[in-house]
Enzyme design. Structure first.
Site, PDB file in Angstrom:
ATOM      1  N   TYR A 125      12.235  14.944  19.632  1.00 29.03           N
ATOM      2  CA  TYR A 125      12.525  14.885  18.199  1.00 29.03           C
ATOM      3  C   TYR A 125      13.951  15.361  17.974  1.00 29.03           C
ATOM      4  O   TYR A 125      14.338  16.412  18.482  1.00 29.03           O
ATOM      5  CB  TYR A 125      11.544  15.835  17.496  1.00 29.03           C
ATOM      6  CG  TYR A 125      11.248  15.478  16.073  1.00 29.03           C
ATOM      7  CD1 TYR A 125      10.140  14.712  15.746  1.00 29.03           C
ATOM      8  CD2 TYR A 125      12.076  15.919  15.054  1.00 29.03           C
ATOM      9  CE1 TYR A 125       9.860  14.384  14.435  1.00 29.03           C
ATOM     10  CE2 TYR A 125      11.805  15.586  13.739  1.00 29.03           C
ATOM     11  CZ  TYR A 125      10.699  14.829  13.429  1.00 29.03           C
ATOM     12  OH  TYR A 125      10.423  14.492  12.134  1.00 29.03           O
ATOM     13  N   ALA A 177      -0.051   7.709  13.598  1.00 30.04           N
ATOM     14  CA  ALA A 177       0.496   9.058  13.467  1.00 30.04           C
ATOM     15  C   ALA A 177       0.089   9.936  14.640  1.00 30.04           C
ATOM     16  O   ALA A 177      -0.843   9.641  15.380  1.00 30.04           O
ATOM     17  CB  ALA A 177       0.015   9.680  12.161  1.00 30.04           C
ATOM     18  N   THR A 221      -1.339  10.693   4.034  1.00 24.78           N
ATOM     19  CA  THR A 221      -2.761  10.379   3.876  1.00 24.78           C
ATOM     20  C   THR A 221      -3.357   9.841   5.172  1.00 24.78           C
ATOM     21  O   THR A 221      -2.646   9.345   6.047  1.00 24.78           O
ATOM     22  CB  THR A 221      -2.971   9.299   2.793  1.00 24.78           C
ATOM     23  OG1 THR A 221      -2.325   8.094   3.244  1.00 24.78           O
ATOM     24  CG2 THR A 221      -2.405   9.724   1.457  1.00 24.78           C
ATOM     25  N   LEU A 261      -0.976  -5.964   6.942  1.00 22.15           N
ATOM     26  CA  LEU A 261      -2.192  -6.777   7.057  1.00 22.15           C
ATOM     27  C   LEU A 261      -3.203  -6.498   5.957  1.00 22.15           C
ATOM     28  O   LEU A 261      -3.996  -7.371   5.597  1.00 22.15           O
ATOM     29  CB  LEU A 261      -2.876  -6.524   8.411  1.00 22.15           C
ATOM     30  CG  LEU A 261      -2.054  -6.861   9.661  1.00 22.15           C
ATOM     31  CD1 LEU A 261      -2.835  -6.498  10.911  1.00 22.15           C
ATOM     32  CD2 LEU A 261      -1.676  -8.328   9.676  1.00 22.15           C
ATOM     33  N   PRO A 284       0.835  -1.207   0.000  1.00 24.25           N
ATOM     34  CA  PRO A 284       0.000   0.000   0.000  1.00 24.25           C
ATOM     35  C   PRO A 284       0.865   1.250   0.000  1.00 24.25           C
ATOM     36  O   PRO A 284       1.916   1.294   0.651  1.00 24.25           O
ATOM     37  CB  PRO A 284      -0.791  -0.102   1.312  1.00 24.25           C
ATOM     38  CG  PRO A 284      -0.642  -1.514   1.759  1.00 24.25           C
ATOM     39  CD  PRO A 284       0.678  -1.969   1.242  1.00 24.25           C
TER      40      PRO A 284
END
Lengths: 631, 667
Positions: A551, A291, A282, A344, A207
């Site tokens: 980060y 995310a 997306t 998956l 994907p």
């Protein structure tokens, strides 16, 4: 209710919002008429066409770089005068001169504008290996009316994410194993069909959403011998319905962040989910990687935002039967999907929470005398649970980095003011310019509440020696995260390579982890023959009740190294080991992919890994979703 | 085993060592007062969190770790929180140093005078000082000097002051504190005092370890302590204690600092101040209690010549590099770091390995004086030697020592000159008369004191002398164990010799610094050295003595002889002389009497068997090997002796090697 507020107010706030989160977006051709469609997607009926006005077309090569970040028209460069500028017209920085960037760049990395390492200009089609097509599959897909392509450019675009080594290889024109074919399903049923056929013909599916992965998740496993088909979900990008009573929206998973926000904004809503990659990433990708958005303090992370997920797997479609806000029905099956990283199935449709667009937004910033005080302040803010929509604490190096991106000031007055501010902070308040650090803030909500909230936060900051440092600094801090990837491309033109990585860690270990990881990076670079000290900087970028997300940016000048990427990878590996040794997690939101999977067992225990494997074995026994991420 | 990576077999090339500079030279030329008052601006740790000694105490008392234990203790004992906190505060008060520069300056002045009177020169490797200066700025530093004399830590602080380095805080035993005035002086020069034992005292442990860790984490000052725990009375390195080392490494394990630098420091003396004091102590004359008046009385020694002193600052050892691949720091992830946790078994083992590794580094950089070799030879010739023979053998031994990698300070080429100068420094121990060199034994005044007194005096001389031989033991011990194994097995087969080597090594592991688990490495090293010096030839499955090897091997065997014999005496005593149960506190005097009787009867000539140090080590070995059991009664410890086991050990020491099946596949 938002729907009751008057239209002009509505539009004003929508515009404000647009300006703030994505003021750089292109104007959309139609006015507000988002292609909302509630119609069923059936293979027999005429295929639903993708929503118009999407920022990223089906043929990504039309507007995007093939070997760098983002839009082709937007890039940093040093002009003939040696000044840095940012091209294009999309961003706030676009078209501006950044006078201090050159000095910062040369000073920080020991780089020199005379020493260039230009990228290969264009993709050489001859370097692309011929596709290994499964003819029967192609026939059947064509018969089913699914859009597909084995054009070399299409395939190369979907063969990588944005890890350093991936981009570096592309810049040198090196192409490894890439998908043999790209398919563009246009609705859930298309995906179901594709998965069925792939299972039937034993083909590997990977994907592909926005292609912003930084975990090697999109890399094709070189050992894969089957035909690899990349499922690009970009054409599944419609908001199928909005439910104002429950404040949810049902959205196809291929929609990219900026389109989703823009389209919801037009109806007076937002999701509030704003990962730094939202221009391109997306909804499906967010779900598949767990995310996190910068405003999660108000809206939550992706797992808090989703109400319902539909995913097509080789076993069939997995989804819940209702949209209840919480369930006690055994382990939450959503959590098998969230973070499954494409191993998956394909996430096709998601119902997610929406919120009315906030009335008011305000940036802010606070200067602290040192990083320790800053962390203590963030911890207190988290303790009092009064974190603004976003609060981030940059260390001194990153503060200076941000400063280097200051555009040319237009008036003498502003530069005078800047000088005055600097004088006040460093001389009058006695902050050491080499230790001070800055927190950037973003408040959102009712105007009144925002102002109140702002005061509360600044009051806490004052207790830790923090001084309010204006909206401008705050806004620039956030801009940095949007342009950092463009900056990396600039660095790569001049022997500088770098990357970012992240972790999450309990509060009591934040300082130790930051210090140790930064030092480990410096030490490892030195040990591996990097000539100039690297840029090794961090920020505390999210706060939680029990810890924070940290980060890191890490970059160095690789002149004199024969295998820069190898060195880079060794250092990053060491840094990750250091993170784990200091009580940090394997990842907060980037995911595991293939880059970090060697640490999975250590991270989740053998039993934990076994559980995940058992799920994979049940759902996808033939490893159709064979990107080999995670496990 | 962790040890496998930590220690490498010594390579064929002796490691490069730094040159020395004499620090007293400058002192003899310029004003001590001006020196003591010089501008002192040391380079400090780059992440230093500056704080005063007083603030340090507050930091410790308010630390989460101490507060946690206070609460725990309050809950357990039913006392109020405040009461326990007061207790903690008192503990800290008793412990904490109050370092101040004026005291240091005072010491700088007085010690300059004293050192100039005592020593011909104090020689320091300045490259090591340079490295230390770097290390101090980079990471928290732990200084680990060897401990042979009271002089050690005075000298350390003195040198750091001289070289403008950050002054250390020093962990000292509580016994110093009882010295009026001097205790406080030491405290003001940076010593902090810890109780010798505080086994179960949670609160004490918490305050103590937090105090140490706070200083380390903040980079307050280099931490200095003695790995050996106490002064070695025998000049042999003592088995390291790991408690403080563990505390010092914990901030790294828990990620609180990026790294910790361990700096072994080797302090070697040509002549030790406490020379005969130690010998008497080993013979059971109680150690004089540390007291100020005692110290004042001791000032007459200022008129004596103690020769040259060498201080070698070893290369800093990074805890981070050492623990790479041995310690998973993430094991500390799941419990808040301020909650005291007993270190995991692997951590414990690792710290222990590191401690041994460091003591070996100390040993390696110990400077040997010719006297160490001379005393070795004299002890092997109890009736004295012809000076010419001594000179000849000393020269031979020098060659052997060098080929084994000894760090020898051999001033000049003329062997005879070097030796006579050496004999001069030690004229209280040896005399040269009629071309013969022999140990000096003070004459007994009044004949009626009898043989016992005479033997005692002789023993003092022998033990004093032995302490100098012991300085060189670490060079020879591995090859010597091999030599004895070859003699005992009377075989050439590698596996048989190794088997015996392993048994002996195991017995003597309380006696010498033999890293746990490094048996194979030690064996390889011994073979390597003996092959290198030409005494052995290695064939595939065999180790064979070369034609010229006899001298070397028999020298090495005699070197270990006193130890073999002393241990045998202990075994014999336990087998022959006692009933089943023996109170532990009676053990040393009883063995001493037993040995003395043997000596008087003429059946034992090994005076070292009288040394309580050897006796205690032998007992520890027997306990470790399960030949003796310690049973704690209410008020004393009883030794239960397994006579069969002790007997068989005695046989082993006597050269009868038990036939054992296991042949290590590794060989």
């Amino acid at each position: 209710m938002a729907s009751n507020t008057d239209i002009s107010e509505h539009q004003r706030s929508a515009r404000r919002r647009l300006r703030i989160i994505a003021g750089h977006l292109q104007r959309s051709e139609q006015d507000g008429a988002a292609a909302l469609s509630a119609q069923e997607c059936k293979a027999e009926t005429p295929r639903p066409s993708a929503a118009k006005g999407t920022a990223v077309p089906k043929r990504r090569q039309e507007i995007m770089k093939w070997n760098g970040w983002g839009y082709s028209d937007s890039r940093f460069l040093f002009n003939k005068k040696g000044q840095a500028e940012f091209t294009g017209r999309r961003y706030r920085l676009s078209g501006l001169i950044l006078p201090s960037l050159k000095d910062w760049f040369e000073g920080t990395f020991g780089a020199n504008l005379q020493h260039k390492t230009p990228a290969t200009a264009s993709l050489s089609v001859s370097a692309v290996p011929p596709p290994n097509l499964n003819e029967l599959l192609v026939e059947e897909l064509k018969a089913a009316g699914v859009a597909l392509s084995s054009n070399p450019e299409d395939r190369v675009f979907r063969s990588h994410g944005h890890c350093l080594h991936e981009i570096f290889a592309l810049r040198e024109g090196r192409i490894g194993r890439i998908p043999d074919m790209v398919v563009w399903p246009s609705c859930h049923d298309d995906v179901v069909k594709i998965v069925e056929l792939a299972s039937k013909h034993n083909v590997c599916l990977i994907p592909y959403g926005g292609g912003t992965s930084v975990s090697s998740a999109l890399e094709c496993p070189p050992e894969e011998t089957r035909s690899i088909v990349s499922i690009d979900t970009s054409q599944m990008n419609r908001i199928l319905w909005i439910d104002e009573k429950n404040l949810t929206a049902h959205v196809e998973a291929g929609i990219i962040g900026q389109d989703l926000e823009r389209q919801l904004n037009e109806s007076g809503y937002c999701t509030g989910h704003e990962p730094d990659s939202m221009e391109f990433s997306t909804l499906g990708g967010w779900v598949a990687t767990r995310a996190s958005g910068m405003k999660k303090n108000i809206y939550g992370n992706i797992e808090d935002l989703v109400v319902h997920i539909k995913m097509a797997t080789p076993r069939g479609v997995i989804e819940k039967s209702c949209q209840g806000p919480r369930m006690s029905t055994g382990p939450d099956i959503h959590h098998f999907i969230l973070g499954s990283e494409g191993t998956l199935g394909v996430v096709t449709e998601v119902t997610m929470k929406i919120r009315p667009i906030p009335e008011y937004q305000k940036y802010g910033s606070i200067v602290f005398p040192n990083f320790q005080q800053g962390v203590a302040c963030l911890r207190e803010v988290a303790k009092q649970r009064c974190a603004p929509a976003s609060i981030r604490l940059m260390d001194n190096e990153q503060f200076q980095f941000g400063h280097a991106l200051k555009p040319q000031v237009s008036s003498i007055f502003t530069s005078f003011l800047d000088g005055l501010k600097k004088f006040y902070i460093t001389k009058f308040k006695g902050f050491d310019p080499h230790h001070l650090c800055v927190a950037t803030l973003l408040f959102e909500g009712d105007r009144e509440k925002v102002l109140q909230h702002e005061k509360q936060v600044y009051d806490i900051a004052a207790k830790f020696g923090g001084l309010a440092a204006g909206e401008d600094n705050g806004q620039r801090g956030y801009m940095l995260t949007f342009v950092i990837a463009y900056l990396r491309d600039l660095g790569m033109d001049y022997y500088v390579i770098g990357e970012s990585f992240e972790t999450s860690v309990p509060w009591d270990r934040v300082l130790d982890l930051c210090r140790n990881v930064k030092e480990r990076i410096v030490r490892e670079c030195k040990d591996r023959g990097v000539q100039f000290p690297p840029l090794s900087t961090c920020r505390v970028t999210q706060t939680y009740d029990a810890g924070a997300c940290v980060y890191f940016y890490f970059a160095f000048n690789y002149r004199g190294l024969s295998e820069p990427i190898h060195v880079y990878e060794q250092v990053e590996h060491a840094a990750r080991e250091e993170i784990l040794a200091n009580g940090g997690s394997l990842s907060h939101h980037h995911g595991v992919g293939k880059l970090r999977k060697e640490w999975m067992r250590e991270s989740v225990s053998s039993v934990g890994l076994g559980m995940l494997k058992a799920v994979k074995d049940y759902v996808d026994p033939n490893n159709i979703f064979g990107n080999r991420n995670l496990l | 085993m962790a040890s496998k990576v930590l220690y490498s077999v010594r390579g064929p090339v002796p490691r490069k060592r730094d040159d020395f500079e004499d620090v007293l030279e400058e002192r003899r030329k310029s004003s001590d007062l001006r020196y003591a008052l010089k501008c002192y601006t040391p380079a400090v740790y780059r992440n230093l969190v500056p704080c005063k000694a007083g603030v340090l105490k507050t930091l410790v008392l308010q630390s989460e770790a101490v507060r946690y234990v206070i609460e725990q203790v309050a809950a357990e004992t039913g006392e109020t929180w405040e009461a326990v906190q007061d207790e903690a505060s008192q503990v800290l008060e008793e412990m904490a140093h109050r370092q101040q520069l004026s005291t240091i300056r005072f010491f700088a002045f007085t010690l300059s005078k004293a050192f100039k009177a005592l020593y011909r020169s104090v020689r320091v490797n300045e490259d090591g000082v340079q490295r230390l200066q770097q290390a101090i700025q980079e990471h928290p530093v732990v200084l680990l000097p060897s401990h042979r004399s009271y002089m050690d830590f005075l000298m350390m602080s003195y040198l750091l002051f001289t070289y403008d380095l950050a002054l250390p805080v020093i962990a000292a035993g509580m016994d110093f504190m009882s010295m009026k005035f001097v205790g406080e002086m030491l405290r003001m020069s940076g010593a902090f005092f810890i109780r010798r034992s505080f086994g179960g005292d949670k609160l004490y442990w918490a305050v103590f370890s937090e105090y140490v860790k706070t200083m380390l984490r903040n980079g307050y000052a280099p931490l200095e302590f003695f790995l050996e725990g106490t002064r070695s009375r025998t000049a042999k390195s003592l088995t390291p204690k790991t408690g403080l080392l563990n505390i010092a490494m914990e901030p790294f394990f828990k990620g609180e600092v990026f790294d910790v630098n361990l700096v072994p420091v080797s302090i070697s003396y040509e002549r030790i101040l406490e020379e005969s004091l130690y010998a008497r102590e080993l013979l059971g004359v109680p150690k004089p209690k540390e007291s100020t008046s005692g110290l004042l009385k001791a000032r007459r020694i200022l008129s004596e010549d103690f020769g040259t002193m060498h201080v070698y600052f070893g290369a800093p050892v990074s805890v981070r590099s050492l623990s790479q691949g041995h310690i998973g720091r993430s094991q500390y992830n799941l419990v808040p770091r301020h909650i005291p946790q007993r270190p995991a078994a692997d951590t414990q083992a690792f710290v222990n390995d590191v401690a041994f590794h460091l003591v070996r580094l100390q040993e390696e950089n110990m400077v040997l004086k010719p006297w160490a070799l001379i005393s070795t030879l004299l002890l092997q010739n109890p009736n004295g030697m012809e000076l010419s023979t001594l000179i000849q053998q000393a020269d031979w031994l020098r060659g052997l020592a060098l080929s084994f990698g000894a760090f020898l300070d051999w001033p000049g080429e003329m062997v005879s000159k070097v030796i006579s100068s050496s004999l001069a420094v030690h004229r209280n121990l040896v005399c040269v008369s009629g071309g013969r060199v022999r140990l000096l034994v003070p004459e007994v005044s009044g004949a009626e004191c009898g043989a016992e007194e005479a033997e005692f005096n002789r023993a003092v001389s022998v033990l004093s002398c032995a302490s100098y031989r012991n300085q060189a033991l670490h060079i020879f011990v591995r090859p010597a164990l091999l030599a004895v194994s070859m003699r005992s097995t009377e075989s050439c087969r590698r596996d048989e010799i190794y088997n015996c080597f392993n048994i002996l090594r195991n017995i003597f592991s309380n006696e010498f610094i033999l890293c746990p688990g490094a048996s194979v490495q030690d064996f390889e090293e011994a073979c390597h050295l003996l092959v290198k010096c030409g005494a052995l030839r290695e064939l595939q499955q065999e180790v064979v003595m070369s034609s010229s090897g006899q001298t070397t091997l028999s020298f090495l065997c005699s070197l270990l002889e006193p130890f073999l014999q002393s241990y045998q005496v202990v075994c014999r005593y336990l087998c022959e002389d006692t009933q089943e149960d023996l109170p532990e506190k009676n053990f040393v005097p009883a063995v001493r009497n037993f040995a003395l009787r043997l000596i008087l009867a003429g059946s034992l000539s090994c005076y070292e068997a009288l040394s309580s140090d050897l006796q205690k080590n032998a007992l520890a070995a027997l306990v470790r090997l399960n030949a003796v059991k310690q049973i704690k009664n209410s008020d004393q410890v009883i030794l239960k002796i397994n006579k069969t086991a002790v007997n068989s050990l005695e046989d082993t020491l006597g050269g009868k090697i038990p036939t054992q099946k296991p042949v290590l596949a590794r060989l």
